[in-house]
Motif scaffolding. Structure first.
Motif, short mmCIF file in Angstrom:
data_model
loop_
_atom_site.label_atom_id
_atom_site.label_comp_id
_atom_site.label_asym_id
_atom_site.label_seq_id
_atom_site.Cartn_x
_atom_site.Cartn_y
_atom_site.Cartn_z
N SER A 51 0.83 -1.21 0.00
CA SER A 51 0.00 0.00 0.00
C SER A 51 0.87 1.26 0.00
CB SER A 51 -0.93 -0.01 1.22
OG SER A 51 -1.83 -1.09 1.15
N TRP A 52 1.96 1.23 0.76
CA TRP A 52 2.87 2.37 0.84
C TRP A 52 3.47 2.67 -0.54
CZ3 TRP A 52 8.06 3.22 -0.12
CH2 TRP A 52 8.63 4.36 0.47
N ALA A 53 3.92 1.63 -1.23
CA ALA A 53 4.54 1.81 -2.54
C ALA A 53 3.54 2.30 -3.58
CB ALA A 53 5.20 0.51 -3.00
N VAL A 54 2.34 1.74 -3.54
CA VAL A 54 1.30 2.14 -4.50
C VAL A 54 0.95 3.61 -4.34
CG1 VAL A 54 -1.14 1.84 -5.05
CG2 VAL A 54 0.33 -0.16 -4.83
N GLN A 55 0.84 4.07 -3.10
CA GLN A 55 0.49 5.47 -2.87
C GLN A 55 1.56 6.42 -3.39
OE1 GLN A 55 -2.31 6.60 -1.97
NE2 GLN A 55 -3.38 4.94 -0.91
N ARG A 56 2.82 5.99 -3.42
CA ARG A 56 3.93 6.87 -3.80
C ARG A 56 4.34 6.75 -5.26
NH1 ARG A 56 3.45 6.09 1.20
NH2 ARG A 56 4.15 7.61 2.76
N ALA A 57 3.96 5.69 -5.93
CA ALA A 57 4.23 5.59 -7.36
C ALA A 57 3.41 6.62 -8.11
CB ALA A 57 3.90 4.19 -7.85
N ASP A 58 3.91 7.04 -9.27
CA ASP A 58 3.19 8.05 -10.06
C ASP A 58 2.00 7.45 -10.80
OD1 ASP A 58 4.98 10.44 -9.67
OD2 ASP A 58 6.43 8.99 -10.44
N ALA A 59 2.08 6.18 -11.11
CA ALA A 59 0.96 5.46 -11.72
C ALA A 59 1.12 3.98 -11.38
CB ALA A 59 0.92 5.66 -13.24
N VAL A 60 0.02 3.26 -11.45
CA VAL A 60 0.02 1.84 -11.09
C VAL A 60 -0.63 1.06 -12.23
CG1 VAL A 60 -0.75 0.10 -9.44
CG2 VAL A 60 -0.13 2.39 -8.64
N ALA A 61 0.01 -0.03 -12.63
CA ALA A 61 -0.56 -0.96 -13.59
C ALA A 61 -0.84 -2.28 -12.88
CB ALA A 61 0.37 -1.18 -14.77
N VAL A 62 -1.92 -2.93 -13.23
CA VAL A 62 -2.25 -4.25 -12.68
C VAL A 62 -2.65 -5.15 -13.84
CG1 VAL A 62 -2.96 -3.43 -10.40
CG2 VAL A 62 -4.64 -3.54 -12.25
N ILE A 63 -2.58 -6.47 -13.61
CA ILE A 63 -2.84 -7.38 -14.73
C ILE A 63 -4.31 -7.77 -14.86
CG2 ILE A 63 -0.50 -8.29 -14.56
CD1 ILE A 63 -1.75 -10.91 -13.50
N CYS A 64 -5.16 -7.37 -13.91
CA CYS A 64 -6.55 -7.80 -13.99
C CYS A 64 -7.44 -6.91 -13.12
CB CYS A 64 -6.71 -9.26 -13.58
SG CYS A 64 -6.10 -9.61 -11.92
N GLU A 65 -8.75 -7.04 -13.33
CA GLU A 65 -9.72 -6.23 -12.59
C GLU A 65 -9.75 -6.60 -11.11
OE1 GLU A 65 -11.40 -3.69 -13.50
OE2 GLU A 65 -10.89 -3.72 -15.64
N GLY A 66 -9.44 -7.87 -10.78
CA GLY A 66 -9.44 -8.26 -9.38
C GLY A 66 -8.45 -7.45 -8.57
N LEU A 67 -7.24 -7.27 -9.08
CA LEU A 67 -6.23 -6.47 -8.38
C LEU A 67 -6.62 -5.00 -8.34
CD1 LEU A 67 -2.98 -8.10 -9.84
CD2 LEU A 67 -3.95 -8.43 -7.56
N ARG A 68 -7.18 -4.51 -9.44
CA ARG A 68 -7.62 -3.11 -9.48
C ARG A 68 -8.68 -2.85 -8.41
NH1 ARG A 68 -11.73 -0.15 -12.07
NH2 ARG A 68 -11.11 1.99 -12.64
N GLY A 69 -9.66 -3.73 -8.30
CA GLY A 69 -10.71 -3.55 -7.30
C GLY A 69 -10.18 -3.57 -5.89
N ASP A 70 -9.19 -4.43 -5.62
CA ASP A 70 -8.61 -4.49 -4.29
C ASP A 70 -7.90 -3.19 -3.95
OD1 ASP A 70 -7.77 -6.69 -2.06
OD2 ASP A 70 -6.13 -5.29 -2.40
N LEU A 71 -7.17 -2.61 -4.89
CA LEU A 71 -6.46 -1.36 -4.63
C LEU A 71 -7.44 -0.21 -4.41
CD1 LEU A 71 -3.49 -1.53 -7.17
CD2 LEU A 71 -3.43 -1.92 -4.70
N ILE A 72 -8.50 -0.18 -5.19
CA ILE A 72 -9.50 0.87 -5.00
C ILE A 72 -10.12 0.77 -3.61
CG2 ILE A 72 -11.77 1.70 -5.77
CD1 ILE A 72 -10.88 0.96 -8.64
N ALA A 73 -10.36 -0.46 -3.15
CA ALA A 73 -10.90 -0.66 -1.80
C ALA A 73 -9.92 -0.18 -0.73
CB ALA A 73 -11.22 -2.14 -1.59
N ARG A 74 -8.63 -0.13 -1.05
CA ARG A 74 -7.64 0.39 -0.10
C ARG A 74 -7.55 1.91 -0.12
NH1 ARG A 74 -2.24 -3.51 -0.40
NH2 ARG A 74 -3.28 -5.41 -1.12
N GLY A 75 -8.27 2.52 -1.03
CA GLY A 75 -8.26 3.98 -1.09
C GLY A 75 -7.44 4.56 -2.21
#
Length: 411
Positions: free
Chosen positions: A151-175
């Motif tokens: 979560s710390w790394a995702v918040q600080r990266a300038d953009a995030v890529a994921v390989i599927c909607e499942g991962l995207r949904g989980d990150l959105i749920a984290r804020g």
């Protein structure tokens, strides 16, 4: 555009991770971009500090000799120094780090020091992968720490890529903001894996598959793949379809246990283990198989992450049957491009496979739909375009920041 990719490991090692990496780098080169990569200490020993493999440039980090926390910290520092040196040599416009999260942390140090944008690409959450591989426990202290690091790394990266909607949904749920995340799905390089080869009668005969109805699995033998359930399904399947045979190609942590289970099975004579084969030989084994089976167990990893192997099978014009978990549902439309069965249930596996083998009337149409899905939606030559707007936005913003820093102060 010059992109430096930051990787856990790379070619010439062979894994789903390195095959995806190769596909990305080759597709980006085909678009006219210049690419290179830095591999981390877990890649292992390399003969040279800089290597060219398959026409791609890899900067290597020296493998750490220490284990435990000190080894991880030392390896992270060495990785960051190697990334920094690669920036000097390659002069990229941006860094593109790929999971696990330590790669993003090492790259972030360099990105901030050098004023470079950072894309962090997540192929699976490290903590969930550890649970799936049997090296971690969900909810443990290590699991929670790793999740917090992610979560710390995702918040600080300038953009995030994921390989599927499942991962995207989980990150959105984290804020994490939805517009910060791009989905770059698994795909197939159809220039390498797009033309099925002819069935090899001699190879079939050597495996006792001349007149068989062959179920196959080609991949790594991890616990979460559910191969124990597939082996457990074989007695019922052979009872319903006496010519049914199971072909297992690959290896991994579960291989010894799976071989022992198969040897003790009433259907032992119907199960074939081939072991690992070079990637250049894999298509010969696909050509022997009627139905590729993917009986993944239900857990966070398999519900969130899409695998690559079913796409390879569909590209080869093969029928696919898979457990009804979230990662498979993003790839397979039940009854249309493949068959889904209940996870963790050998009886359901046997019933689904027996049904497919008993009725071949729709096989050609289903295989054609699966192949068309890969060509239209999971082909790397088109998948790679999903990075374009992200790269353009970040490099434009970086140029504006540089211009502002060098402009005279307004009065």
């Amino acid at each position: 555009m010059r992109i430096l990719h930051v990787l856990d490991h790379g070619l010439p090692l062979q894994s789903g991770y390195t095959f995806r990496t190769r596909a990305i780098l080759k597709a980006q080169e085909a678009r006219g971009w210049q690419v290179a990569a830095v591999t981390g200490p877990r890649h292992g020993l390399a003969p040279d500090a800089v290597e060219s493999v398959d026409g791609l440039t890899f900067y290597r980090t020296q493998a750490t000799r220490k284990g435990g926390v000190l080894g991880e910290v030392g390896g992270l520092a060495a990785f960051a120094r190697r990334i920094d040196a690669a920036v000097d040599a390659f002069r990229p416009d941006m860094l593109h780090a790929h999971s696990p999260v330590l790669d993003a942390i090492a790259a972030l140090r360099v990105a901030r020091a050098r004023g470079l944008p950072l894309v962090y690409e997540i192929r699976a959450f490290w903590e969930d992968a550890a649970v799936g591989n049997g090296t971690g426990t969900e909810g443990s202290a290590k699991y929670r720490v790793t999740r917090a690091m992610e979560s710390w790394a995702v918040q600080r990266a300038d953009a995030v890529a994921v390989i599927c909607e499942g991962l995207r949904g989980d990150l959105i749920a984290r804020g994490v903001a939805a517009d910060k995340i791009v989905v770059s799905p698994n795909g197939v390089d159809l220039t390498l894996f797009g033309e099925p080869v002819a069935r090899d009668p001699a190879l079939a005969a050597s495996l006792g598959l001349e007149d068989a109805e062959t179920i196959g699995f080609i991949g790594s033998f991890y616990d979460y793949e559910g191969l124990d359930d597939l082996i457990a399904a074989m007695p019922a399947l052979v009872t319903a379809r006496p010519k049914a045979r199971l072909l297992l190609v690959g290896g991994g942590p579960m291989e010894v246990a799976l071989r022992a289970q198969a040897a003790a099975s009433p259907a032992a004579d119907a199960i074939r283990f081939v072991g690992r084969v070079p990637h250049t030989e894999v298509e010969r084994y696909y050509a022997l198989v009627d139905v590729l089976a993917y009986p993944r167990k239900r857990m966070r990893l398999t519900d969130l992450v899409t695998p690559l192997k079913p796409l390879e099978a569909m590209a080869q014009g093969k029928l696919v049957a898979a457990s009804d978990v979230g990662g498979h549902r993003e790839l397979i439309r039940d009854g249309d491009t493949g068959t889904l069965f209940a996870p963790d249930d050998p009886a359901a596996i046997a019933m689904a496979l027996a049904g497919l083998l008993a009725d071949r009337s729709g096989w050609d149409a289903r295989r054609a739909r699966g192949r068309a899905f890969v060509e239209a939606e999971r082909n790397w030559s088109s998948n790679i375009r999903r990075y374009d707007p992200v790269y353009q936005r970040l490099t434009s913003a970086a140029l504006m920041d540089t211009a502002c820093q060098h402009s005279p102060a307004s009065l």
